[in-house]
Design an enzyme around this catalytic site. Sequence first.
Site, PDB file in Angstrom:
ATOM      1  CE1 TYR A   8      -2.721  -3.300   1.190  1.00  0.00           C
ATOM      2  CE2 TYR A   8      -4.513  -1.694   0.901  1.00  0.00           C
ATOM      3  CZ  TYR A   8      -4.183  -2.753   0.929  1.00  0.00           C
ATOM      4  OH  TYR A   8      -5.035  -3.819   0.875  1.00  0.00           O
ATOM      5  CE  LYS A  38       2.392 -18.171  -0.058  1.00  0.00           C
ATOM      6  NZ  LYS A  38       1.596 -19.427   0.068  1.00  0.00           N
ATOM      7  CG  ASP A  85      -1.439 -20.558   1.389  1.00  0.00           C
ATOM      8  OD1 ASP A  85      -0.905 -20.324   2.284  1.00  0.00           O
ATOM      9  OD2 ASP A  85      -1.075 -21.582   0.611  1.00  0.00           O
ATOM     10  CG  ASP A  97      -7.829  -4.741   2.491  1.00  0.00           C
ATOM     11  OD1 ASP A  97      -8.934  -4.583   3.151  1.00  0.00           O
ATOM     12  OD2 ASP A  97      -7.737  -4.070   1.525  1.00  0.00           O
TER      13      ASP A  97
END
Length: 342
Positions: A124, A173, A206, A230
């Site tokens: 972002y 991740k 995930d 988000d």
Amino acid sequence: MAYRATLILGDGIGPEVTAATQRVIEAAGVKIDWEVARAGLGVLKETGNALPKETLDSLIRNKLGLKGPTDTPLGEGHRSANVELRMKLDLYANIRPVKIIPGQITPFKDVDIVVFRQGTEDIYIGEERWVDDAHTIAEAVSRISKFESERIFRHAFEYATKHGRKKVTCAHKANILKLTQGLFLNAGRSISARYPDIVFQDRIVDNMAKELVMYPSEYDVIVLTNMFGDILSDECAGLVGGLGFTPGANIGEGVALFEAVHGTAPDIAGQNKANPSALILSAVMMLEHIGESEAAKKIRESVYQVVFEGRVVTGDAHLLHRVGKPASTTEMTDEIIRKVQS
Ligand code: ATP
């Protein structure tokens, strides 16, 4: 004593849900002098600026704000007012509690999760560019720092300690993004060492997404970088009856700005159909932040009671027993106010 706070009406359903929330706060006996300021698509169209300087100045001056959702044009062009607000005011902790309100139909029991989304870093930061002259390849930078990662974990562990929560999960991740996400995970590990009474664990993001729809009651506080936060906080909203009920706070060292997780809901804007609960519950977080705990408790209990009774609730809510037809924003607000004043 009257507090002073900035009020951003926002776009879409923003003016409807902010008006409802102001009425509920007033009914609970908390006096706030609202300084109305603008942000989002409406002001962008009029002035070419989605986040006028006066709005930032107002928030810096008042240190406290309540915000309706703001719209951003998709694709090329302007940066989101939300992202600008978080970056410019250093609102590093985006806190999104998700809890089942008794009376809602959900496939789960006992969901009570608080998502901590880092608010100022990651993809972002706005460093996105074309790689080739033909504009067939583009790239974006995800920047993660040790300082900000440690700051969000410290905030999450302090919150857990203060609210009697037992477990903090870092979702990441780091198996693929070994530097950026690895740094975030390591920050979580090092801060967790100072809080031996709280369990610290990590999940690949995930897998976390899957775990949340299978075993959500296993999770307590979840800490994520900006983009994963988000996405997963919207997923969490889906576990507890939707966006109409999910509040949020953006906290920095100087300013605290409270806003619902939902967006501008253009499909129902201006129709008096929006569920005001998410922003009202964001205001509950705001009242707790300024020490108005009694009023906060009264408002939260009133929203919960209205949902449980199912007589005067907007159409988006999936209720165990809905009595009659869906209520309008105004009718639901009036009902919440009746409970607050009873
Ligand atoms: P953004 O990109 O601004 O986050 P979004 O595309 O994620 O927005 P929302 O505006 O949050 O989407 O709306 C998603 C869906 O949820 C829409 O169908 C909308 O009507 C519904 N919705 C969102 N907020 C509310 C609310 N307060 N009351 C009722 N329905 C809502």
